[in-house]
Write a protein that holds these residues in place. Structure first.
Motif, PDB file in Angstrom:
ATOM      1  N   VAL A 357      -2.109 -12.679  -0.876  1.00 24.00           N
ATOM      2  CA  VAL A 357      -0.919 -13.470  -1.211  1.00 24.00           C
ATOM      3  C   VAL A 357       0.221 -12.508  -1.527  1.00 24.00           C
ATOM      4  O   VAL A 357      -0.002 -11.366  -1.929  1.00 24.00           O
ATOM      5  N   PHE A 358       1.457 -13.004  -1.381  1.00 29.03           N
ATOM      6  CA  PHE A 358       2.629 -12.135  -1.466  1.00 29.03           C
ATOM      7  C   PHE A 358       3.635 -12.690  -2.470  1.00 29.03           C
ATOM      8  O   PHE A 358       3.942 -13.889  -2.463  1.00 29.03           O
ATOM      9  N   ASP A 359       4.140 -11.804  -3.300  1.00 32.38           N
ATOM     10  CA  ASP A 359       5.122 -12.163  -4.318  1.00 32.38           C
ATOM     11  C   ASP A 359       6.372 -12.735  -3.656  1.00 32.38           C
ATOM     12  O   ASP A 359       6.995 -12.081  -2.810  1.00 32.38           O
ATOM     13  N   ALA A 360       6.749 -13.947  -4.028  1.00 37.85           N
ATOM     14  CA  ALA A 360       7.911 -14.607  -3.422  1.00 37.85           C
ATOM     15  C   ALA A 360       9.210 -13.897  -3.746  1.00 37.85           C
ATOM     16  O   ALA A 360      10.208 -14.067  -3.030  1.00 37.85           O
ATOM     17  N   GLU A 361       9.226 -13.092  -4.795  1.00 40.29           N
ATOM     18  CA  GLU A 361      10.435 -12.365  -5.180  1.00 40.29           C
ATOM     19  C   GLU A 361      10.290 -10.867  -4.930  1.00 40.29           C
ATOM     20  O   GLU A 361      11.078 -10.069  -5.433  1.00 40.29           O
ATOM     21  N   GLY A 362       9.279 -10.500  -4.143  1.00 41.40           N
ATOM     22  CA  GLY A 362       9.042  -9.089  -3.886  1.00 41.40           C
ATOM     23  C   GLY A 362      10.144  -8.441  -3.057  1.00 41.40           C
ATOM     24  O   GLY A 362      10.782  -9.084  -2.226  1.00 41.40           O
ATOM     25  N   GLU A 363      10.332  -7.170  -3.275  1.00 43.13           N
ATOM     26  CA  GLU A 363      11.379  -6.423  -2.558  1.00 43.13           C
ATOM     27  C   GLU A 363      10.969  -6.123  -1.123  1.00 43.13           C
ATOM     28  O   GLU A 363      11.824  -5.994  -0.235  1.00 43.13           O
ATOM     29  N   TYR A 364       9.662  -6.041  -0.872  1.00 44.02           N
ATOM     30  CA  TYR A 364       9.183  -5.593   0.436  1.00 44.02           C
ATOM     31  C   TYR A 364       8.261  -6.631   1.089  1.00 44.02           C
ATOM     32  O   TYR A 364       7.167  -6.304   1.565  1.00 44.02           O
ATOM     33  N   ILE A 365       8.700  -7.867   1.137  1.00 39.70           N
ATOM     34  CA  ILE A 365       7.849  -8.928   1.691  1.00 39.70           C
ATOM     35  C   ILE A 365       7.485  -8.644   3.139  1.00 39.70           C
ATOM     36  O   ILE A 365       6.313  -8.685   3.524  1.00 39.70           O
ATOM     37  N   GLU A 366       8.491  -8.354   3.969  1.00 36.38           N
ATOM     38  CA  GLU A 366       8.217  -8.103   5.388  1.00 36.38           C
ATOM     39  C   GLU A 366       7.281  -6.923   5.560  1.00 36.38           C
ATOM     40  O   GLU A 366       6.314  -6.985   6.335  1.00 36.38           O
ATOM     41  N   GLU A 367       7.542  -5.827   4.849  1.00 39.98           N
ATOM     42  CA  GLU A 367       6.710  -4.642   4.990  1.00 39.98           C
ATOM     43  C   GLU A 367       5.268  -4.905   4.544  1.00 39.98           C
ATOM     44  O   GLU A 367       4.317  -4.447   5.192  1.00 39.98           O
ATOM     45  N   CYS A 368       5.103  -5.669   3.478  1.00 46.00           N
ATOM     46  CA  CYS A 368       3.759  -5.966   2.987  1.00 46.00           C
ATOM     47  C   CYS A 368       2.989  -6.836   3.985  1.00 46.00           C
ATOM     48  O   CYS A 368       1.787  -6.627   4.200  1.00 46.00           O
ATOM     49  N   ILE A 369       3.667  -7.797   4.580  1.00 49.78           N
ATOM     50  CA  ILE A 369       3.009  -8.638   5.579  1.00 49.78           C
ATOM     51  C   ILE A 369       2.605  -7.799   6.779  1.00 49.78           C
ATOM     52  O   ILE A 369       1.476  -7.922   7.290  1.00 49.78           O
ATOM     53  N   ARG A 370       3.488  -6.940   7.225  1.00 46.02           N
ATOM     54  CA  ARG A 370       3.174  -6.120   8.388  1.00 46.02           C
ATOM     55  C   ARG A 370       2.040  -5.139   8.086  1.00 46.02           C
ATOM     56  O   ARG A 370       1.185  -4.876   8.940  1.00 46.02           O
ATOM     57  N   TRP A 371       2.020  -4.600   6.852  1.00 41.99           N
ATOM     58  CA  TRP A 371       0.940  -3.699   6.441  1.00 41.99           C
ATOM     59  C   TRP A 371      -0.391  -4.441   6.501  1.00 41.99           C
ATOM     60  O   TRP A 371      -1.383  -3.934   7.029  1.00 41.99           O
ATOM     61  N   THR A 372      -0.417  -5.658   5.978  1.00 44.95           N
ATOM     62  CA  THR A 372      -1.632  -6.457   5.990  1.00 44.95           C
ATOM     63  C   THR A 372      -2.011  -6.879   7.404  1.00 44.95           C
ATOM     64  O   THR A 372      -3.190  -6.889   7.776  1.00 44.95           O
ATOM     65  N   ASP A 373      -1.019  -7.191   8.207  1.00 41.31           N
ATOM     66  CA  ASP A 373      -1.272  -7.672   9.564  1.00 41.31           C
ATOM     67  C   ASP A 373      -2.005  -6.649  10.417  1.00 41.31           C
ATOM     68  O   ASP A 373      -2.784  -7.011  11.314  1.00 41.31           O
ATOM     69  N   GLY A 374      -1.793  -5.388  10.146  1.00 38.63           N
ATOM     70  CA  GLY A 374      -2.494  -4.361  10.915  1.00 38.63           C
ATOM     71  C   GLY A 374      -3.999  -4.514  10.852  1.00 38.63           C
ATOM     72  O   GLY A 374      -4.708  -4.251  11.828  1.00 38.63           O
ATOM     73  N   PHE A 375      -4.513  -4.961   9.710  1.00 37.01           N
ATOM     74  CA  PHE A 375      -5.953  -5.123   9.534  1.00 37.01           C
ATOM     75  C   PHE A 375      -6.549  -6.141  10.504  1.00 37.01           C
ATOM     76  O   PHE A 375      -7.764  -6.152  10.723  1.00 37.01           O
ATOM     77  N   TYR A 376      -5.713  -7.009  11.065  1.00 38.41           N
ATOM     78  CA  TYR A 376      -6.208  -8.065  11.949  1.00 38.41           C
ATOM     79  C   TYR A 376      -6.251  -7.621  13.413  1.00 38.41           C
ATOM     80  O   TYR A 376      -6.575  -8.417  14.283  1.00 38.41           O
TER      81      TYR A 376
END
Length: 536
Positions: A357-376
């Protein structure tokens, strides 16, 4: 020699009877990685709440693990792992909502680490993003949603929200296998001259022999609640431990006559010393047993993990050099019956129990999603499950037939550095990565462990209710208010019925009490959630 022949016979069984499992082709979804790297031009640091303290072994920081060193270099993102102490994960997750320091990401198990009002509410209240709105940043994850309809359905809530990026269980063949089940001491069976039990009557005979001929303190070890929460042992009675379904109709185990029948059997076993006399004082909630019991020949059978079959407990300090544990199929009332319930939380709907899950107020939402997406993507999840590409011949090797990767069992248990097997798992591989490749665990196991996985997966758990049925916020509030007290009462009464502190002659009165506490309303709410899930 006897042990060696036992291994050979099991290997033969595998070759003849389960060759389809050993040879089944894993459908390696998402063969290409759609992400581009580095994710960030400038090095950034993000926080990841990561409840894996129990899996760290001697590792002091997950950033010291080979995989995460590689992945940081690839992504240009440094991860600050926030690792709550083992046993505090649920409370630690709850505290995230009370602080002003929500991490950028949390790799949680929503069944036990949850927001008080539910997953949709965590999104509506502004804590986490609705992942459904951010799928363009996750092209690899989208491939999984498009490949497995059951997985896609499970990833969304009834309102169309997506709590996060759900973990995947990538099976060998079509249906995920069980990784836990009923286990029995084969060396004890050999000593008393008994075959592996099939029916409950067979079990009674075997447990009596364990008690009378070997003096085993707990011929059958159950949870401190009396009923194994996984439901494996009771399934032969055609009932589940708590909520379950029959052809789409929700039922509650303790309200059924078959549940009373099962308790009646356990009460008899307890009175005769076949069930652990002190089960209510033990620490186990249903899987494995207290260390003192397991390591000192006090347990004859229990619910255990496949990774602990064979002689694994010797490496954990077992005092008996002949220790040998094997998996056993679920018992039945009569031969030919087909149990239809077991714990299916891992692999159900091709879904793991973990979700990022991702912090709705996080500074790096896109980067965190992309980091996680690599695992798939296959290039990344193969390395997360088997070790780095460069480690071929060390942590993994290629199968001769089709080149698929197989974890090197010898390296894990006999590596030149003398690392423990638990350390090897997190130092060279990763524990429970977002895509869990089932073959990584199965194919690197001992033959007796593989046979255990097969036996535990003989019956399809059609009575299991998906973990991904969800309630509305109002339903959840009403359900929680009612069921919290009901669950506690049921657990207390199970113990009392088994130990004779409550008479089973009063079972109808007990059911009336459950009705007065609101169990029928709870069943109604669970039914509504299941109906909506089936209609997604």
């Amino acid at each position: 020699m006897k042990r060696f022949l036992g291994i050979l016979s099991l290997a033969l069984v595998l070759a003849l009877c389960m060759g389809s499992m050993a040879m089944a082709e894993t459908n390696y979804v998402c063969p290409e990685n759609a992400q581009t790297y580095p994710i960030s031009a400038d090095k950034i640091t993000v926080d990841l709440w990561y409840p894996m303290a129990g899996s760290m072994a001697e590792l002091s920081d997950f950033n010291d693990a080979e995989f995460f060193v590689m992945y940081e270099e690839l992504t240009n993102m440094h991860i600050n792992f926030i690792v709550p102490a083992s046993g505090t994960e649920g409370d630690s997750f709850s505290l995230l909502f009370a602080s002003d320091d929500m991490p950028d990401m949390a790799y949680c198990q929503p069944a036990g680490q949850k927001y008080r009002d539910g997953q949709d509410a965590a999104i509506d209240d502004g804590y986490f993003i609705d992942m459904a709105d951010y799928l363009d940043f996750a092209p690899n994850y989208k491939v999984w949603l498009e490949t497995y309809e059951a997985y896609r359905k499970a990833c969304y809530s009834d309102t169309g929200k997506m709590y996060g990026m759900w973990g995947v269980w990538l099976p060998i063949g079509e249906i995920p296998m069980a990784d836990q089940g009923i286990a029995i001491r084969k060396d004890f069976l050999d000593k008393v001259g008994k075959d592996v039990p099939v029916t409950y009557d067979d079990w009674y005979d075997v447990l009596c022999a364990f008690r009378d001929e070997l003096g085993i303190e707990a011929p059958f070890y159950t949870s401190k609640y009396g009923i194994d929460r996984t439901g494996e042992f009771m399934a032969g009675y055609g009932v589940g431990p708590y909520f379950y379904q029959v052809d789409g109709t929700v039922k509650y185990g303790p309200m059924e006559d078959a549940y009373k029948d099962y308790l009646t059997m356990l009460h008899k076993w307890w009175e005769e010393g076949l069930l652990d006399k002190e089960f209510a004082t033990r620490t186990s909630s249903g899987i494995t047993a207290d260390n003192d019991m397991m390591l000192n020949d006090k347990v004859g059978s229990l619910i255990d993990y496949g990774t602990r079959l064979a002689d694994v407990y010797i490496t954990r300090g077992a005092t008996n050099p002949d220790w040998w544990e094997v998996g056993v199929a679920q018992p039945v009332l009569k031969e030919g019956d087909t149990p239809a319930y077991r714990d299916y939380s891992s692999g159900n709907d091709y879904m793991q129990t973990y979700c990022t899950v991702f912090d709705a107020e996080g500074e790096y939402i896109e980067e965190c999603i992309r980091w996680t997406d690599g695992f798939y993507s296959k290039p990344i999840y193969l390395q997360a499950n088997f070790g780095l590409d460069a480690n071929e011949g060390k942590t993994w090797y290629a199968a001769e037939d089709d080149g698929h990767r197989i974890q090197d069992y010898d390296f894990r248990y006999k590596n030149p550095d003398g690392d423990s097997s638990a350390l090897v798992l997190v130092k060279y591989w990763t524990k429970n990565p977002p895509v869990r490749v089932e073959s990584a665990q199965i194919e690197s196991s001992k033959p007796v462990q593989q046979e255990g996985y097969r036996l535990w997966s003989l019956y399809e758990p059609t009575m299991w209710i998906s973990n991904r049925t969800t309630m509305t916020a109002d339903e959840n509030a009403e359900y929680s208010k009612l069921y919290t007290d009901i669950e506690t009462y049921v657990q207390e009464c199970n113990v009392k019925f088994i130990m004779g502190q409550m008479s089973l002659d009063d079972y109808d009165s007990y059911r009336e009490t459950l009705r007065s506490m609101g169990i029928e309303k709870c069943i109604e709410l669970r039914q509504a959630a299941l109906d909506r899930y089936n209609a997604r």
